[in-house]
Design an enzyme around this catalytic site. Structure first.
Site, PDB file in Angstrom:
ATOM      1  N   GLU A   1       0.701  -1.497  -0.070  1.00  0.00           N
ATOM      2  CA  GLU A   1      -0.304   0.816   0.271  1.00  0.00           C
ATOM      3  C   GLU A   1       1.098   1.354  -0.121  1.00  0.00           C
ATOM      4  O   GLU A   1       1.950   1.775   0.866  1.00  0.00           O
ATOM      5  CB  GLU A   1      -0.664  -0.133   1.768  1.00  0.00           C
TER       6      GLU A   1
ATOM      7  N   CYS B   1      -1.607   9.334   2.658  1.00  0.00           N
ATOM      8  CA  CYS B   1      -1.150   8.745   1.001  1.00  0.00           C
ATOM      9  C   CYS B   1      -2.837   9.047   0.189  1.00  0.00           C
ATOM     10  O   CYS B   1      -1.908   9.232  -1.333  1.00  0.00           O
ATOM     11  CB  CYS B   1      -1.477   7.192   1.559  1.00  0.00           C
TER      12      CYS B   1
END
Length: 489
Positions: free
Chosen positions: A210, A244
């Site tokens: 991720e 993110c």
């Protein structure tokens, strides 16, 4: 034997006892984890306050509330997720039992990130527990206070042999990566992601990465600009930009740039007051190293809003940059801070071309009232997630997979996607030792007649109800026995 080797060995030994596999054990561990967030909210919030200057309410909003939702979903759906999944068959296997059987992978390594240290570390752990695995948990050493709290609390609530916590920095992580795991789940940046993948390759260990990237945000001149900017300002400056999937930069036509700046300035004030530094809801950069990294990005850009900073407090004000050039420093890497560059483009065509020149981002945002514009942005680009007319909130939907593509990551999680990602979906076919006549088509000598029957049996599938399947099975058994034995020999 190092501390890291011992933790992995204990987890492997505990997994091999089989105690992580029964659903009763998984449910009990998930309920204990649920209890942790109820009973220890104060300790969790105090540590995050020290690391990132989040309030206790903010910690629940952005860290633990989502985890509680994931646990609740797993508890309600676990029996369904773990059950054999029957699949459609062709005529040749009509009488057989064909199904997918989810089974645990084994020992999983979970390497968390510092920006949402509970959410992105415990989220994968929920999936690992639900899938029946053991898991070695490595919280980020950058969020130092949270790592200590996690190390202290997790063993008090969940099986400390099956789910050990290993703390430390780069040397400890490198030692962990030298060990053999059955899956590695890493959240962080693409540079370290490549290191993780290289280490995993030595053991042919599958990975979930991720990562991140520069998530673009296109604002159509025909949209409700004020509402769009409100949502963008929230998505960008939450957690001081250290998200993110935060919108990394804005693409818009020059004719609306001043209006966009004006509206974002207005909402910065609404959210964080005239003095964001004194506002309890505005965070801080995680440490001075990252403070200097973010500040260096300002060197060749024009500040339209904000820019105030205090290195001793790791404070950078919510900042907007105008007329940014593609070759500016702020456009060369993911910002991961409260800087919002605006790049003027002539319209949606140029925006799509610009986006496609870069790496595939973790998220892509478009604000437009026109479904044709939205569809074009979706169809002519690629990203981990796609969101129209809002920011971040796709992360909160457990029925959507969360993950990247290309440079922004591989694999996905949330809800059942976590369970499946950390399970081996085993293909199972159980036949009976009878009706051998049906199998004559596959045995030598091979003839065109046998090939014709094989094509019929393999290329045709039926989707019937239970009664229909029983009737067809009976007819099929009689016909197959007669036809195959009389005509294929």
């Amino acid at each position: 034997m190092s501390r890291e080797q011992e933790a992995v060995a204990r987890a492997r030994k505990a997994f091999e006892t089989g105690r992580s596999k029964p659903l009763e054990h998984r449910i009990r561990q998930l309920k204990n984890l649920q209890r942790l967030f109820t009973e220890r909210q104060k300790e969790i919030a105090e540590a995050i306050k020290k690391d990132l200057n989040k309030t206790e309410v903010g910690t629940q909003f952005y860290e633990t509330l989502g985890l509680e939702g994931e646990i609740k979903l797993a508890l309600s759906k676990l029996k369904e997720w773990a059950a054999p999944r029957h699949v459609k068959k062709n005529l040749l296997t009509l009488s057989d039992n064909a199904y997918i059987y989810p089974e645990p992978l084994g020992v999983v390594l979970i390497i968390g990130a510092w920006n949402y240290p509970w959410a992105v570390t415990i989220g994968p752990l929920i999936g690992a527990i639900a899938a029946g695995n053991a898991a070695v948990v490595k919280p980020s050493e950058v969020s130092v206070h949270t790592a200590k709290v996690m190390e202290a609390l997790l063993p008090l609530y969940i099986d400390k042999e099956l789910y050990p916590v290993v703390t430390g920095g780069v040397p400890e992580t490198q030692e962990l990566l030298r060990q053999k795991f059955d899956h590695i789940f890493y959240t962080g940046n693409s540079i370290v992601g490549k290191v993780i993948m290289e280490a995993a390759a030595k053991h042919l260990t599958p990975v979930t990465l991720e990562l991140g990237g520069k998530s673009p945000c296109y604002i159509d001149k025909n949209c409700d600009i004020s509402l769009a900017c409100r949502r963008v300002a929230w998505g960008k400056y939450t957690n001081c930009g250290q998200t993110c999937i935060a919108p990394d930069y804005i693409l818009c036509e020059p004719s609306i740039q001043d209006r966009v700046i004006q509206e974002i300035r207005k909402f910065i004030k609404e959210f964080y007051t005239d003095n964001p530094k004194a506002c309890p809801d505005y965070g801080r950069i995680i440490n001075q190293r990252h403070f200097k990294r973010v500040m260096a990005m300002l060197e060749d850009s024009t500040i339209a809003v904000g820019g105030e900073n205090d290195e001793s407090d790791c404070y950078i004000a919510p900042t907007v940059l105008r007329d940014v050039k593609p070759d500016a420093k702020v456009m060369q890497e993911e910002i991961f801070g409260p800087l919002l560059p605006i790049l003027p483009v002539s319209g949606v065509d140029e925006a799509i071309k610009f986006i496609n020149k870069g790496e595939k981002p973790l998220a892509l945002y478009v604000f437009s009232p026109d479904n044709k514009v939205i569809d074009r942005m979706r169809d002519e680009t690629s990203s981990g997630g796609f969101l129209a007319n809002d920011c971040l909130v796709h992360f909160s939907i457990s029925t959507l997979p969360f993950g990247g593509v290309g440079n922004s990551g591989t694999g996905r999680y949330h809800g059942q996607f976590s369970f499946d990602q950390l399970s081996h979906l085993r293909a199972c076919l159980v036949k009976k030792l009878n009706m051998e006549g049906v199998n004559d088509v596959r045995y030598p000598p091979h003839t065109l007649k046998k090939l014709g029957w094989a094509r019929f049996f393999i290329l045709n599938s039926l989707d019937l109800g239970w009664v229909g399947r029983m009737v067809l099975l009976a007819v099929f058994a009689v016909v197959a026995a007669v036809v195959l034995q009389n005509y294929l020999r």
